[in-house]
Write a protein that holds these residues in place. Structure first.
Motif, PDB file in Angstrom:
ATOM      1  N   VAL A  93     -24.947  -1.924   8.150  1.00 22.16           N
ATOM      2  CA  VAL A  93     -25.501  -2.174   9.530  1.00 22.16           C
ATOM      3  C   VAL A  93     -26.896  -1.543   9.747  1.00 22.16           C
ATOM      4  O   VAL A  93     -27.124  -0.450   9.332  1.00 22.16           O
ATOM      5  N   THR A  94     -27.998  -2.514  10.411  1.00 22.41           N
ATOM      6  CA  THR A  94     -29.225  -2.050  10.378  1.00 22.41           C
ATOM      7  C   THR A  94     -29.495  -2.269  11.963  1.00 22.41           C
ATOM      8  O   THR A  94     -30.603  -1.739  12.256  1.00 22.41           O
ATOM      9  N   ASP A  95     -28.669  -2.307  12.699  1.00 27.59           N
ATOM     10  CA  ASP A  95     -28.682  -2.336  14.261  1.00 27.59           C
ATOM     11  C   ASP A  95     -28.849  -0.849  14.676  1.00 27.59           C
ATOM     12  O   ASP A  95     -27.903  -0.058  14.861  1.00 27.59           O
TER      13      ASP A  95
ATOM     14  N   LEU B 128     -30.477 -10.141  -3.916  1.00 26.40           N
ATOM     15  CA  LEU B 128     -30.561 -10.372  -2.358  1.00 26.40           C
ATOM     16  C   LEU B 128     -29.311  -9.793  -1.712  1.00 26.40           C
ATOM     17  O   LEU B 128     -28.111 -10.062  -2.202  1.00 26.40           O
ATOM     18  N   TYR B 129     -29.348  -9.056  -0.769  1.00 27.95           N
ATOM     19  CA  TYR B 129     -28.355  -8.557   0.021  1.00 27.95           C
ATOM     20  C   TYR B 129     -28.072  -8.872   1.448  1.00 27.95           C
ATOM     21  O   TYR B 129     -29.086  -8.986   2.199  1.00 27.95           O
ATOM     22  N   LYS B 130     -26.671  -9.163   1.958  1.00 28.64           N
ATOM     23  CA  LYS B 130     -26.638  -9.415   3.402  1.00 28.64           C
ATOM     24  C   LYS B 130     -26.530  -8.336   4.116  1.00 28.64           C
ATOM     25  O   LYS B 130     -25.973  -7.115   3.581  1.00 28.64           O
ATOM     26  N   MET B 131     -26.949  -8.304   5.388  1.00 25.11           N
ATOM     27  CA  MET B 131     -26.544  -7.079   6.118  1.00 25.11           C
ATOM     28  C   MET B 131     -26.280  -7.444   7.797  1.00 25.11           C
ATOM     29  O   MET B 131     -26.714  -8.516   7.949  1.00 25.11           O
ATOM     30  N   VAL B 132     -25.800  -6.423   8.362  1.00 19.24           N
ATOM     31  CA  VAL B 132     -25.760  -6.861   9.723  1.00 19.24           C
ATOM     32  C   VAL B 132     -26.853  -6.370  10.730  1.00 19.24           C
ATOM     33  O   VAL B 132     -27.167  -5.286  10.766  1.00 19.24           O
TER      34      VAL B 132
END
Length: 70
Positions: A16-18, A52-56
């Motif tokens: 999570v980057t929020d 490549l990586y997915k993130m919130v």
């Protein structure tokens, strides 16, 4: 901090980057916490070592939305 959720029959655990939620849950300490029904903005990060990586990138809890506005 990681978000765990299910979508289309698959389970995802993404970073999570929020910053709002990072701060909110960092204050609570290590643990597992549940959110109400939420929308997640899933982003694709920059390439890192060929992957490549997915993130919130953002979390919006439905209870925070004003659904009555027109």
């Amino acid at each position: 901090m990681r978000a765990e959720f299910r979508y289309a029959g698959s389970t995802y655990i993404l970073k999570v980057t929020d910053s709002t939620y990072e701060e909110r849950f960092r204050k609570r300490g290590i643990g597992t916490y549940r959110l109400s029904e939420s929308f997640l903005t899933v982003s694709l990060g920059e390439e890192f070592k060929g992957y490549l990586y997915k993130m919130v990138a953002a979390i919006i809890e439905c209870r925070e939305m004003n659904l009555d506005s027109k």
